[in-house]
Every structure is written in C-alpha cells, then in structure tokens.
Design an enzyme around this catalytic site. Structure first.
Site, PDB file in Angstrom:
ATOM      1  N   LYS A   1       3.772   4.659  18.533  1.00 58.03           N
ATOM      2  CA  LYS A   1       3.852   6.045  18.042  1.00 58.03           C
ATOM      3  C   LYS A   1       4.114   7.024  19.185  1.00 58.03           C
ATOM      4  CE  LYS A   1       0.947   5.160  13.992  1.00 58.03           C
ATOM      5  NZ  LYS A   1      -0.455   5.066  13.545  1.00 58.03           N
TER       6      LYS A   1
ATOM      7  N   LYS B   1       6.814   2.230  12.009  1.00 59.86           N
ATOM      8  CA  LYS B   1       6.834   2.669  13.427  1.00 59.86           C
ATOM      9  C   LYS B   1       7.401   1.621  14.372  1.00 59.86           C
ATOM     10  CE  LYS B   1       2.532   1.512  12.044  1.00 59.86           C
ATOM     11  NZ  LYS B   1       1.422   1.941  11.276  1.00 59.86           N
TER      12      LYS B   1
ATOM     13  N   GLY C   1       0.526   9.455  10.032  1.00 61.91           N
ATOM     14  CA  GLY C   1       0.285   9.384   8.584  1.00 61.91           C
ATOM     15  C   GLY C   1       0.868  10.587   7.878  1.00 61.91           C
TER      16      GLY C   1
ATOM     17  N   ILE D   1       0.490  13.753   8.594  1.00 62.90           N
ATOM     18  CA  ILE D   1       0.678  14.969   9.413  1.00 62.90           C
ATOM     19  C   ILE D   1       2.161  15.184   9.691  1.00 62.90           C
ATOM     20  CG2 ILE D   1       0.134  16.091  11.622  1.00 62.90           C
ATOM     21  CD1 ILE D   1      -2.192  14.158  11.932  1.00 62.90           C
TER      22      ILE D   1
ATOM     23  N   GLY E   1      -3.522   5.663   5.651  1.00 62.87           N
ATOM     24  CA  GLY E   1      -3.942   5.524   4.257  1.00 62.87           C
ATOM     25  C   GLY E   1      -2.772   5.698   3.315  1.00 62.87           C
TER      26      GLY E   1
ATOM     27  N   GLU F   1      -3.719  -2.246  10.275  1.00 61.15           N
ATOM     28  CA  GLU F   1      -2.499  -3.045  10.189  1.00 61.15           C
ATOM     29  C   GLU F   1      -2.844  -4.444   9.679  1.00 61.15           C
ATOM     30  OE1 GLU F   1       0.666  -1.729  11.031  1.00 61.15           O
ATOM     31  OE2 GLU F   1      -0.646  -0.002  10.916  1.00 61.15           O
TER      32      GLU F   1
ATOM     33  N   GLY G   1      -7.672   0.314   3.693  1.00 55.54           N
ATOM     34  CA  GLY G   1      -6.208   0.274   3.790  1.00 55.54           C
ATOM     35  C   GLY G   1      -5.655   1.021   4.989  1.00 55.54           C
TER      36      GLY G   1
ATOM     37  N   THR H   1       0.828  -1.210   0.000  1.00 52.32           N
ATOM     38  CA  THR H   1       0.000   0.000   0.000  1.00 52.32           C
ATOM     39  C   THR H   1       0.862   1.260   0.000  1.00 52.32           C
ATOM     40  OG1 THR H   1      -1.628  -1.216   1.279  1.00 52.32           O
ATOM     41  CG2 THR H   1      -1.877   1.162   1.251  1.00 52.32           C
ATOM     42  N   VAL H   2       1.809   1.343   0.945  1.00 54.32           N
ATOM     43  CA  VAL H   2       2.595   2.586   1.050  1.00 54.32           C
ATOM     44  C   VAL H   2       3.605   2.677  -0.104  1.00 54.32           C
ATOM     45  CG1 VAL H   2       4.064   3.995   2.548  1.00 54.32           C
ATOM     46  CG2 VAL H   2       2.286   2.574   3.564  1.00 54.32           C
TER      47      VAL H   2
HETATM   48  N1  HSE Z   1      -2.959   1.248  11.207  1.00 53.65           N
HETATM   49  C1  HSE Z   1      -2.462   2.565  11.345  1.00 53.65           C
HETATM   50  C2  HSE Z   1      -3.617   3.484  11.742  1.00 53.65           C
HETATM   51  C3  HSE Z   1      -1.847   3.009  10.041  1.00 53.65           C
HETATM   52  O1  HSE Z   1      -4.766   3.043  11.641  1.00 53.65           O
HETATM   53  O2  HSE Z   1      -3.381   4.587  12.186  1.00 53.65           O
HETATM   54  C4  HSE Z   1      -1.070   4.297  10.124  1.00 53.65           C
HETATM   55  O3  HSE Z   1       0.043   4.176  10.957  1.00 53.65           O
END
Ligand code: HSE
Length: 406
Positions: free
Chosen positions: A200, A100, A129, A131, A297, A185, A182, A11-12
């Site tokens: 985080k 992370k 994400g 930010i 996302g 995790e 998406g 995805t990323v």
């Molecule tokens: N699974 C994480 C979330 C993805 O929902 O924030 C972004 O780190």
C-alpha cells in the site's frame, strides 16, 4: 444503463453487489445512469444466492461481450487477476480493482495500457479500505509536492495491537477475531509481517512522486515480535505502538519503510485504533492533511470500489490522467535515518544501567512492578547503523522498537 461484470464473489465481491443494491437510486443519480451487474465470475456456484443466475465460470464470456464496459476485479492475488485485467484493458474495457498486489506490481503498466485505449484502470479500494486516498492524491492534492506520507495502512494489525492493549488479548486470539470479521488476508502473514502495508505504501509513494516505487525495495518489518510486555512498557512511557508505513522525501531522496513505531499523543495517528486506518500527508504548500476511516472489511472496501465504478461511468471512453510513470525511483538507505529506540532488556536497572550508558550515553530507563527481571529504556537519537553496532555489545535484549519523531 451501464453493464458491469464482477470477477470474484468473495467478501469484497458480495459487498459490491450489496452496496449497489442498497444505494441503487442515489448511485444512479450520481452516476447519471443505472448499473446492471450482468455477470459474476467465480469458480464456485451459489445455489441459494439470488445472484446465482449471474454466475459464470468462463472469463471469455465476459471478455467477448461488447455490452460490458466495466470489469470489477475483486479476486485478489496476481494470477489470474493480472491476465484478466490486462486482457480487459486490451479490449478497451475499463477496470476497477481492490487488488493492492496487482496495483503495486503492475500499476504503471496497466495505467499506461488504459491510457492508450482511452479507458481507465481505477484502484481506490486498494489502499485504506473505504478511505478516499487514491483520488485525493491523484486529483485533489495536485497543487502540492508531497513531501511525506505516514499511514496506519493495515486494519488487521491495528486491530490486533488495539485488542492486546485494551483487552489484554493474546496476539493469536486477536488475529483470529480479525479473520472472523473479514479484515485479514487469506494468508495472514501478509498482514502480520507488514507485506500488505508495504504494497500500500508503494502504491501511495508511486502516485505521490510520479514514478515506480518497487515494494521489493521497501524495508519491511511486521508486528509478530511485539509482546504484551512491549505494550506495558511503552504505555508506561506514554507511547502507542503502531505499524507505520512511512514515505518521506528528504533532500530530494525518497525513504520508504514499514515497521512498528512508537508515537506520542502529539502524533495525529495516536488515536487511530481498531480496524481504522489513518493516513497523514504533508504537502509543500498545503501543509498537513489527514485521512481517517474504516481501513478494511466488506462494505467499506466495497464502497470504495463502487465509488470508482461511478467515477468510471462519468468518464466512459475518457482517460483520467494518472501520474505514475514506469521509471523506477531509487530509494534512500534507511540505515542512515536517525531515531530514538525503545529497548526491552533482561535484568534490573540497578545492575545494568552503568553498562548501558557506557554504550548509549544517557538513557531514560523504567521498570514495572508486574514484570520481573526485565526493564526498558529509550536511547538518545542515533542512526540505524549506530544503533545496530551498539546493540551488539549488549546481551539479553528482548525487543527493540523505533520511536517516531514528533
Ligand atoms: N488485510 C487488509 C487489512 C485488508 O487488514 O488492512 C484491507 O486491505
């Protein structure tokens, strides 16, 4: 032209390709030179994908290519990500990551390694994400001593709580939607049980206080116990339920936790809904500052990754100092922290209020017409330890949630 390699075409990884291609000209202007994606490492082949010709399966091809200056690790997980990133830094290449788990576990070591090699280990996408929060903490809020960070740092759980409240969705259906979009995790328990937010806040705390905050030391509770009845009662009290990651410096001691909490509309995080994240930071001279945006996302995360690639291109062979030493920070015990508690309990107020007030003192109790044989009350301010002792004297408790002070 700077050559990069991307590790992981999920995805990323595919988002990073899309962002570079979509905004190629403006990114080139900001970076001062163009970006060439020379390799993409993945176990799979992508026969119908225009990037198929870039796919390699052997990491050594990337590692041994002297033209590769920047490696973008977007595979996730610790193995082989840690081995690959360490090997890249040892070769003097810079690394950009969204991982992370990797940053929380090995951040200080990888930052030190990059510094020794005059390269960089950059991880803007690992928290919040899209930010910008890592660069502001590391480079902008440097005049301040940070005394508090409180964040909604997990998009999946915020999305689930929002859907449960706004659409009356069941927990499992809201989670399924977050997975399809998406956000979640691979193992969604990382989101639901709070482990993702825990990593985080460990990263943000390590950066804010300049030492190693181990995520294993952080008190962590997720949202799997939250039901629609909790949402109904807390709404009636005028609260929103949020999964809050909190890091506070009180009298020189640092307290970090992740847990669902009730907040009122006076709290700046009250209106953070859906997949959005919000991060509230308090500095001793600046006062309050708030960061808000898409917390998960494909494209928001890829946007943060590409912003690090641009930063790295501007600093090739120059280390950007990051204040995150390996010295461990001992955390304070949350059992001493003081809060009000929301309690949902079986029975009727008229039958049980006297018993409850004998234990807790005066409480604020409510019933809801639609919910039979259950009511809820808010306790006076108590330490965690006192609450646990008092709670044990009451039967029929369905759930309890901490109330965040205003
Ligand atoms: N699974 C994480 C979330 C993805 O929902 O924030 C972004 O780190």
């Amino acid at each position: 032209m700077v050559n990069i390699a991307i590790l992981g075409y999920g995805t990323v990884g595919s988002g990073v390709v899309e962002v570079i291609q979509t905004n190629y000209d403006s990114i080139q202007k900001k970076a001062g030179q163009g970006i060439c994606i020379k390799y993409i490492l993945d176990l799979r082949d992508f026969p119908n994908d225009p990037m198929q010709e870039k796919i390699v399966h052997d990491y050594d091809i990337i590692l041994n290519d002297k033209e590769i200056n920047i490696i973008v690790e977007v595979m996730g997980g610790l193995d082989p990500a840690y081995r690959f990133v360490k090997a890249a830094l040892e070769q003097g290449k810079s690394v950009v990551t969204s991982n992370k788990e990797l940053v929380a576990k090995y951040g200080s070591e990888l930052i030190a390694l990059a510094k020794a090699k005059n390269s960089n280990f950059l991880f803007e996408a690992s928290v919040g994400g899209g930010i910008p929060i890592i660069r502001p903490l590391n480079q902008s809020l440097t005049a301040d001593e940070i005394c508090e960070i409180i964040g909604i740092l997990n998009g999946t759980t915020n999305y689930i709580l929002t859907k449960m409240k706004q659409d009356g969705s069941e927990f499992a259906d809201a989670l399924k939607e977050a997975q399809e979009l998406g956000f979640a995790e691979r193992d969604p328990s990382a989101d639901i049980e709070g482990y993702d937010a825990c990593r985080k806040i460990a990263i943000l705390s390590s950066l804010a206080y300049g030492g190693q905050v181990d995520y294993e030391d952080i008190y962590t509770e997720g949202i799997s116990q939250i039901t629609r009845n909790d949402i109904w009662f807390t709404q009636k009290f005028g609260y929103e339920i949020k999964l809050l990651a909190s890091s506070k410096k009180i009298d020189g001691k640092i307290y970090v936790s992740v847990a669902p909490a009730l907040i009122t509309e006076k709290n700046p995080l009250y209106s953070v809904f859906g997949v959005f994240n919000g991060i509230f930071v308090k500095g001793n001279v600046l006062g309050d500052v708030m960061f808000y945006g898409s917390g998960a996302g494909k494209l928001p995360t890829a946007s943060a990754v590409v912003s690090d690639i641009v930063d790295e291109i501007k600093h090739l062979h120059t280390n950007i100092m990051t204040s995150w030493a390996s010295k461990k920070i001992e955390l304070g015990e949350i059992s001493e922290s003081k809060k009000k508690f929301f309690v949902r309990i079986e029975g009727k107020i008229k039958d049980r209020l006297e018993e409850i007030e004998r234990i807790f003192g005066i409480v604020n109790a409510i019933e809801i017409e639609e919910i039979e044989n259950e009511f809820a009350f808010i306790t006076p301010i108590l330490t965690e330890k006192e609450f646990i002792q008092k709670k044990e004297r009451l039967s029929g408790i369905c759930n309890r949630i901490r109330v965040e002070s205003e």
